[in-house]
Enzyme design. Structure first.
Site, short mmCIF file in Angstrom:
data_model
loop_
_atom_site.label_atom_id
_atom_site.label_comp_id
_atom_site.label_asym_id
_atom_site.label_seq_id
_atom_site.Cartn_x
_atom_site.Cartn_y
_atom_site.Cartn_z
N ARG A 46 0.79 -1.24 0.00
CA ARG A 46 0.00 0.00 0.00
C ARG A 46 0.82 1.29 0.00
O ARG A 46 0.24 2.38 0.09
CB ARG A 46 -0.99 0.03 1.17
CG ARG A 46 -2.00 -1.11 1.16
CD ARG A 46 -3.23 -0.82 1.96
NE ARG A 46 -2.95 -0.63 3.38
CZ ARG A 46 -3.88 -0.36 4.29
NH1 ARG A 46 -5.14 -0.24 3.92
NH2 ARG A 46 -3.56 -0.21 5.56
N ASP A 47 2.13 1.20 -0.11
CA ASP A 47 2.92 2.43 -0.22
C ASP A 47 4.15 2.21 -1.11
O ASP A 47 5.25 2.66 -0.79
CB ASP A 47 3.34 2.93 1.16
CG ASP A 47 3.76 4.40 1.15
OD1 ASP A 47 3.39 5.12 0.18
OD2 ASP A 47 4.44 4.85 2.09
N ILE A 48 3.94 1.49 -2.20
CA ILE A 48 5.03 1.32 -3.17
C ILE A 48 5.32 2.65 -3.84
O ILE A 48 4.42 3.33 -4.34
CB ILE A 48 4.65 0.26 -4.24
CG1 ILE A 48 4.50 -1.11 -3.58
CG2 ILE A 48 5.66 0.22 -5.37
CD1 ILE A 48 5.77 -1.68 -3.00
N THR A 84 0.94 7.10 0.23
CA THR A 84 1.38 8.39 -0.31
C THR A 84 0.37 8.84 -1.36
O THR A 84 0.13 8.12 -2.33
CB THR A 84 2.78 8.25 -0.94
OG1 THR A 84 3.69 7.77 0.06
CG2 THR A 84 3.26 9.59 -1.48
#
Length: 239
Positions: A46-48, A84
């Site tokens: 969920r934050d690549i 992000t």
């Protein structure tokens, strides 16, 4: 904890601009291996993003920062506006249930940054990311599959990415066994973080690249970031 002297992918792109095709191919293949490993373990990152892709001295990548990860998501739909903002998939902004496909959307934006050297924020706010007509057609097709705005179609389009023409030259067995060479090997190391090392095109020796080594095994104990109060929310939801 392992020391990764190559910095993060975002810094590398800022220093080098658009990356050569072979470097994009190598880095993307390793990210793909890491994501597939995570997803088979029921983990959705969920934050690549480029800042969460670290490079070792041999130019191999590791995925880090699991502060917003869901660790028991195998076969499940999850919810939550976390991560992000400019890397979030449309279904996250729409507050719809989602699954592992959100990581592929963010992966696609990371590929875009490597290929163009442009800020992903600019790509999001123009709604339709632009790229040169000279872009490799296989790379363009890969990118468009990854950032498909419909999550159902995206899941279908990314299921067999290892067979995609862009990765035709990748030996996946060698990559997973740590025998593949990266074109992003460091040729000069620095004692100081702010003095960025120079990247070369040859590799003196291999580094581990098995999915187990592509992902840090320490989960950062941070609460998921939430952006419900951000002024960006209204604008991004309209895209």
């Amino acid at each position: 904890m392992e020391y990764l002297s190559g910095g993060d992918l975002h810094e590398y792109i800022e220093k080098c601009g658009p990356l050569p095709l072979e470097k994009i191919r190598s880095i993307s293949a390793e990210i793909l291996c890491g994501l597939q490993y995570l997803h088979t373990m029921g983990i959705v990152h969920r934050d690549i993003k480029a800042k969460n892709i670290l490079l070792d001295k041999d130019g191999h990548i590791k995925i880090t920062d699991f502060g917003t990860a869901v660790t028991d998501a195998y076969g499940k739909m999850i919810k939550g506006l976390v991560g992000t903002p400019c890397y979030m998939a449309p279904e996250m902004w729409s507050e719809k249930p989602y699954n592992w496909a959100v990581d592929y959307f963010a992966f696609g934006l990371t590929v875009y940054e490597m290929a163009t050297g442009r800020s992903v924020m600019k790509a999001i706010f123009t709604c339709q990311p632009s790229y040169s007509s000279k872009m490799n057609p296989d790379l363009k097709d890969l990118f468009e599959r990854l950032v498909c705005k419909d999550q159902e179609n995206r899941r279908r389009l990314v299921r067999n990415l290892r067979s995609h023409p862009f990765f035709q030259s990748i030996n996946w067995l060698e990559l997973e066994e740590g025998k593949a060479r990266s074109p992003c090997v460091m040729t000069r190391m620095s004692r100081f973080h702010n003095n960025w090392p120079v990247m070369g095109t040859r590799c003196d020796r291999c580094a581990w690249a098995h999915p187990n080594h592509l992902v840090w095994n320490r989960f950062h104990m941070f609460r998921p970031l939430r952006f419900s109060q951000s002024p960006l929310i209204g604008l991004l939801k309209q895209l």
